[in-house]
Design a protein around this motif. Structure first.
Motif, mmCIF file in Angstrom:
data_model
loop_
_atom_site.group_PDB
_atom_site.id
_atom_site.type_symbol
_atom_site.label_atom_id
_atom_site.label_comp_id
_atom_site.label_asym_id
_atom_site.label_seq_id
_atom_site.Cartn_x
_atom_site.Cartn_y
_atom_site.Cartn_z
ATOM 1 N N MET A 119 22.838 52.184 -8.924
ATOM 2 C CA MET A 119 22.107 52.327 -10.183
ATOM 3 C C MET A 119 23.006 52.999 -11.224
ATOM 4 S SD MET A 119 18.298 53.967 -10.736
ATOM 5 C CE MET A 119 18.665 55.339 -9.694
ATOM 6 N N SER A 121 23.244 54.615 -15.335
ATOM 7 C CA SER A 121 22.534 55.165 -16.486
ATOM 8 C C SER A 121 23.531 55.368 -17.621
ATOM 9 C CB SER A 121 21.904 56.505 -16.106
ATOM 10 O OG SER A 121 21.370 57.148 -17.248
ATOM 11 N N GLU A 140 20.603 47.450 -16.337
ATOM 12 C CA GLU A 140 20.561 46.342 -15.388
ATOM 13 C C GLU A 140 21.752 45.462 -15.684
ATOM 14 O OE1 GLU A 140 16.848 44.303 -15.018
ATOM 15 O OE2 GLU A 140 15.713 46.135 -15.386
ATOM 16 N N GLY A 142 23.701 43.694 -12.959
ATOM 17 C CA GLY A 142 24.149 43.142 -11.690
ATOM 18 C C GLY A 142 24.689 41.730 -11.846
ATOM 19 N N SER A 147 28.301 41.008 -18.153
ATOM 20 C CA SER A 147 27.165 40.907 -19.064
ATOM 21 C C SER A 147 27.475 41.747 -20.295
ATOM 22 C CB SER A 147 25.892 41.476 -18.426
ATOM 23 O OG SER A 147 25.562 40.802 -17.260
ATOM 24 N N TYR A 188 31.166 49.354 -10.074
ATOM 25 C CA TYR A 188 30.999 48.587 -11.312
ATOM 26 C C TYR A 188 32.345 48.427 -11.993
ATOM 27 C CZ TYR A 188 31.062 53.057 -13.882
ATOM 28 O OH TYR A 188 31.409 54.290 -14.389
#
Length: 196
Positions: A119, A121, A140, A142, A147, A188
């Protein structure tokens, strides 16, 4: 002749006023892109990125960061301290000394990101917030592909403090934080961060 002299005087005064703006604290606005990871250590403003993890409050979270090919890769393991979430925060300072900058010319934060695990933030860190409950939003992001996310300033909320509005004239930094209540891995890639 007198009209030409008056115009020259006005032009000279304007030139002098523009040259003196830094002396009166009127700075150039923060650029639209604050980091595109073209430099291994510094953001577009010339300041080093920082990583802060929960070890200072009893956690044992770890991370590995790599900057290559115009992106930063962050991965690691969250090991929360007792009774608190675990976290690893990638911080983008907007000034060399933590003093606030004015982001009111922008609507929000823009990211080009690929979240792979865990997750995330995003927080916009105001110098008016003194208890670390910064204005934030869960992301979000993923998937295999990058993105582009746009997070409006007005959508950011504080988690446990009074529901105050974000003052975009008092921003010291932006943080992207891997966070979790339970132990677990995170990963990430961030290709760009800035404003829109």
């Amino acid at each position: 002749m007198q009209l030409a002299h008056s115009r020259r005087s006005v032009r000279n005064l304007l030139t002098l006023a523009m040259a003196m703006m830094p002396l009166f604290g009127i700075a150039n606005p923060v650029p639209e892109i604050i980091d595109d990871f073209s430099d291994e250590n510094l953001n577009q403003l010339g300041f080093p990125r920082m990583v802060i993890e929960d070890t200072a409050v009893g956690g044992k979270s770890t991370y590995i960061q790599t900057v290559a090919s115009g992106a930063i890769s962050m991965k690691g393991d969250l090991v929360p301290p007792r009774g608190q979430p675990g976290w690893v925060s990638l911080v983008f300072p907007l000034s060399p000394d933590g003093s606030p900058v004015d982001l009111s010319a922008y609507e929000g934060v823009r990211l080009r990101i690929r979240g792979q695990q865990g997750m995330l933030s995003l927080s916009v860190n105001s110098t008016e917030v003194v208890n670390y409950d910064y204005h934030a939003a869960l992301l979000e992001a993923g998937g295999v592909k990058y993105s582009e996310l746009k997070i409006p300033f007005k959508s950011l909320k504080r988690a446990w403090s009074e529901a105050t509005s974000l003052n975009t004239q008092t921003i010291a930094s932006i943080s992207l934080t891997a966070v979790g209540i339970q132990p677990g891995a995170f990963a990430y890639e961030l290709g760009e961060i800035g404003f829109y």
